[in-house]
Design a protein around this motif. Structure first.
Motif, PDB file in Angstrom:
ATOM      1  N   GLY A  56       7.075  -0.344  -3.941  1.00 29.39           N
ATOM      2  CA  GLY A  56       6.455  -1.664  -3.829  1.00 29.39           C
ATOM      3  C   GLY A  56       5.037  -1.579  -3.314  1.00 29.39           C
ATOM      4  O   GLY A  56       4.257  -0.719  -3.733  1.00 29.39           O
ATOM      5  N   ALA A  57       4.726  -2.475  -2.377  1.00 30.16           N
ATOM      6  CA  ALA A  57       3.388  -2.491  -1.793  1.00 30.16           C
ATOM      7  C   ALA A  57       3.135  -1.219  -0.996  1.00 30.16           C
ATOM      8  O   ALA A  57       1.992  -0.880  -0.689  1.00 30.16           O
ATOM      9  CB  ALA A  57       3.229  -3.708  -0.888  1.00 30.16           C
ATOM     10  N   ASP A  58       4.206  -0.500  -0.680  1.00 27.57           N
ATOM     11  CA  ASP A  58       4.049   0.741   0.099  1.00 27.57           C
ATOM     12  C   ASP A  58       3.648   1.930  -0.767  1.00 27.57           C
ATOM     13  O   ASP A  58       3.215   2.956  -0.270  1.00 27.57           O
ATOM     14  CB  ASP A  58       5.341   1.063   0.864  1.00 27.57           C
ATOM     15  CG  ASP A  58       6.600   0.801   0.049  1.00 27.57           C
ATOM     16  OD1 ASP A  58       6.478   0.603  -1.184  1.00 27.57           O
ATOM     17  OD2 ASP A  58       7.688   0.777   0.642  1.00 27.57           O
ATOM     18  N   ALA A  75       2.053  -0.038   5.604  1.00 21.61           N
ATOM     19  CA  ALA A  75       2.993  -0.399   4.556  1.00 21.61           C
ATOM     20  C   ALA A  75       4.131  -1.256   5.090  1.00 21.61           C
ATOM     21  O   ALA A  75       5.074  -1.564   4.370  1.00 21.61           O
ATOM     22  CB  ALA A  75       3.553   0.870   3.908  1.00 21.61           C
TER      23      ALA A  75
END
Lengths: 434, 313
Positions: free
Chosen positions: A39-41, A351
């Motif tokens: 994901g955003a991580d 994150a």
């Protein structure tokens, strides 16, 4: 990044990164690295890997990101066919079963020492999440936790000045927060607990909701499994702990019956409830809503110790076929060490992860951030790990919580039924691990 | 519908010349046969092998246990027997309730939208479009609609009708309502489209002739539309029953099988046993048992179909 922030980060790197001396000096190797940070991580992870590769000319890490569930399904066949990646990230609820099934290889003390991986730099319970039968199998890279969000505006309005930390304080604050639609407070004559206007605490019926029961049981000195790893969440301590939570609904009327996570989340955002215990991952959401909120460690409603649930991801070395290049293993350990050093962990918190070690939690970057409220107690966070049959224990446990909370069964009956079901399942699971 | 082909369409048994050696038809069949063996026969056989052994990919030994996992399904002291048959009951309940709704509503909508009403294309699209959503989107939507406290349904109950909110998602029995209503909304467009296509194939001259004889709307439906829709109704019915038996995503997302496994479907439980409990052999045995029940059911359905077809011809 602003100029001053960059300078702070550089300073932090200097302060934190001192232990990062390189130990692998063998021939050039290439490592494959499988992880589920999709994901955003993902960009943060990719940035870290690029940084590692440029700092280590003789180790090149090639990462592959794919959904966690895919990895859990593929890892056994990859290991069985001798094509396992060199390094894999495994989460706390899966790791023990992969260890017990022999998919992951132990990290010996000598290896850890040679790679300069010092267990003591991590939070103790977090590092032990990947331990099994006295051996270590993974190093924590990422961590989430169950926390208690509180609504400062509503607490002010109700005259609560202190975030509760004990059972008595917690119950009192919850009662102060609770008013029915006709304005009567919890405990007053004529109080109608079926028609709440505002209330003290959010309880709800899914697996996230049941983590509050998990925290209360641990705090009372109980646990989910006994020393033989059989289900054990119906001990007197456990019953007492869960009864307190159910009483918040049934006896005190300071929490709503039969609620869902979504409903309580909405109620908290709208200022209808003072305390919302849930995953720390909601912090961003409340910040974006510009709520006036705080984050506290789950109050100690049990009598023994501070405790809350936490989830985590661990860097592990899968079992490889005979004749696996020993240089690769040494290089992989070097990678694990570098990735989990304070400097990298600080970057990784961007994150959404919590710090995995005290050295990062004390970084000035977090000063004033709501999440810093739980940092002093990060060492009291416990994963549901250590038994290879997490599905067989957690499923019945979550169900038992739902039944007790909804009032369908008494607390004792619900927990007894859950333990009985769980142990039948464990008995069958044991045969697979013989 | 007649099952036997008219005599003149039957190809001649033997052709002149030697090119019709026995091999050619099999060569044409080969590509499909290969796929069929690789993706159906082999996996089914392997699944059966798994169900007869205590099987784990990583284990050093995979002992043969015979029918142990099948026996477990009939030993009601095991969670497997309790939960498997419970999930089968749930699946059957869902099928029995939802199939008539899905067929009747689709037919009703098709009849309404076949007529040249204003905005016909728009409404056809409105009913068809939900079908393009993934099950997770559809599930989350209906979970929110029926949420115990914040859902639209409960908001209407409390704010307009001054009723107490009902905890739909966490009450046994009530939890089926969002699942069935959601499924209806989600899948109705497909059956409706099939019916619309079938309605388009009915010759207008039949209705004109009936009108000359003075038939009103109901007799026209009863004696022309309904019988001529017979084949498509059969098709819709069979495909809807099969789809309903495969109930999985809706219950997973809306109720997660709860409360107390009262909405857990058979496939959902088999998945849980395999991938949450890591009991692949047990899950394989369940899958075969599920397949067996489906097979018996399909056999009965075909018997009834064949009888209907004979009577209809």
């Amino acid at each position: 990044m602003t100029h001053s922030l960059r300078r702070t980060s550089l300073l932090a790197l200097l302060v934190l990164g001192g232990a990062g001396a390189q130990t692998y000096s063998g021939p050039k190797v290439q490592l494959t690295f499988l992880h589920g940070f999709t994901g955003a991580d993902r960009p943060v992870m990719e940035r870290l890997i690029a940084q590692f590769n440029s700092a280590h000319p003789n180790i090149q890490v090639r990462a592959q990101a794919q959904p966690w569930g895919t990895t859990w399904q593929q890892l056994p066949s990859l290991v069985a066919s001798g094509r396992a990646p060199d390094v894999v990230v495994i989460n706390e609820d899966q790791i023990t079963q992969f260890i017990a099934r022999g998919a992951v290889s132990p990290l010996t003390d000598a290896e850890l020492k040679a790679a300069a991986i010092n267990k003591a730099r991590f939070y103790g319970p977090l590092f032990k999440t990947a331990d099994y039968e006295g051996k270590s199998y993974g190093v924590p890279i990422s961590s989430v936790a169950y926390v208690m969000f509180y609504n400062k505006d509503l607490m002010n309005k109700m005259g609560i000045t202190k975030v509760p930390t004990t059972r008595a304080e917690f119950l009192k604050a919850a009662q102060q927060c609770t008013a029915d639609k006709s304005g009567k407070k919890a405990g007053q004559a004529g109080f109608d607990k079926a028609n709440l206007d505002t209330w003290g605490v959010s309880l709800y019926n899914n697996w996230v909701g049941s983590r509050m029961a998990y925290a209360a049981i641990l705090q009372n000195g109980g646990s989910l499994v006994d020393k033989n790893l059989n289900a054990n969440f119906n001990t007197p301590q456990a019953v007492e702990a869960v009864q307190f939570l159910v009483d918040l609904v049934q006896k005190h009327g300071v929490a709503r019956p039969n609620s869902t996570e979504e409903a309580e989340l909405a109620a908290f955002s709208q200022g209808k409830v003072c305390f919302f215990p849930s995953g720390q991952w909601y912090t961003d959401r409340f910040e974006q809503q510009k709520m006036n909120f705080g984050v506290a460690f789950v109050p100690r409603v049990g009598s023994q110790k501070d405790a809350a649930w936490g989830g985590s991801s661990h860097l592990t070395l899968p079992k490889q076929r005979a004749g696996y290049d020993a240089n690769k293993r040494r290089a992989a350990l070097e990678f694990i060490n570098w990735m989990t050093l304070p400097a990298q962990n600080l970057t990784w918190t961007e994150a959404g992860s919590l710090p995995t070690m005290p050295a990062v939690a004390s970084n000035p970057k977090f000063a004033g951030r709501p999440i810093a409220g739980i940092f002093p107690k990060l060492g009291s966070i416990y994963a549901t790990s250590g038994f290879p049959w997490s599905g067989q224990v957690l499923g019945p446990f979550d169900n038992a919580w739902a039944n007790a909370y909804s009032g369908k069964q008494s607390v004792k009956a619900a927990l007894d039924a859950g333990v009985s079901e769980s142990n039948k399942q464990i008995q069958q699971a044991r045969k697979s691990f013989q | 519908m007649s099952l036997s082909l008219p005599r003149e369409n039957v190809p001649p048994r033997r052709r002149r010349g030697g090119e019709s050696s026995g091999l050619v038809p099999y060569l044409y069949l080969l590509p499909f046969a290969l796929l069929f063996f690789v993706f159906v026969v082999y996996p089914v056989g392997y699944g059966f092998y798994v169900s007869m052994h205590r099987w784990d990919l990583l284990a050093e030994t995979r002992p043969f246990v015979g029918l142990e996992y099948y026996r477990n399904l009939f030993d009601f002291s095991t969670p497997q027997a309790q939960f498997f048959w419970n999930s089968m009951r749930n699946t059957a309940f869902f099928t029995i309730v939802s199939v008539p709704l899905l067929v009747a509503t689709a037919l009703g909508l098709a009849l309404l939208l076949y007529r040249p009403i204003f905005g016909r294309a728009f409404f056809r699209a409105v009913f068809f479009l939900p079908g393009v959503l993934t099950v997770s989107v559809m599930g989350i939507l209906w979970r929110w609609m029926f949420d115990n406290q914040i859902g639209l349904v409960n908001a209407v109950r409390t704010d307009i009708f001054h009723l107490q909110p009902l905890p739909f998602l966490s009450t046994e029995g009530l939890a089926w309502i969002p699942i069935i209503v959601g499924t209806l909304w989600w899948t109705i467009g497909f059956n409706m489209t099939l019916y619309l296509a079938a309605l388009g194939n009915i010759s207008q001259s039949l209705y004109e002739a009936a009108e000359i004889d003075g038939a009103t709307a109901w007799p026209k439906f009863r004696f022309i539309t309904w019988p001529l829709l017979g084949p498509v109704t059969l098709f819709v019915f069979v495909t809807t029953v099969l789809a309903s038996f495969q109930l999985f995503g809706q219950t997973l997302v809306i109720t997660a099988g709860g409360p107390n496994r009262t909405t857990q479907s058979a496939i959902q439980y088999i998945t849980e046993e395999a991938f949450t409990n890591n009991q692949f052999s047990s899950a394989s045995a369940m899958a075969f048992m599920f397949g067996l029940v489906m097979l018996i059911f399909t056999f009965l359905q075909f018997r009834i179909m064949a009888r209907d077809a004979r009577e209809g011809s």
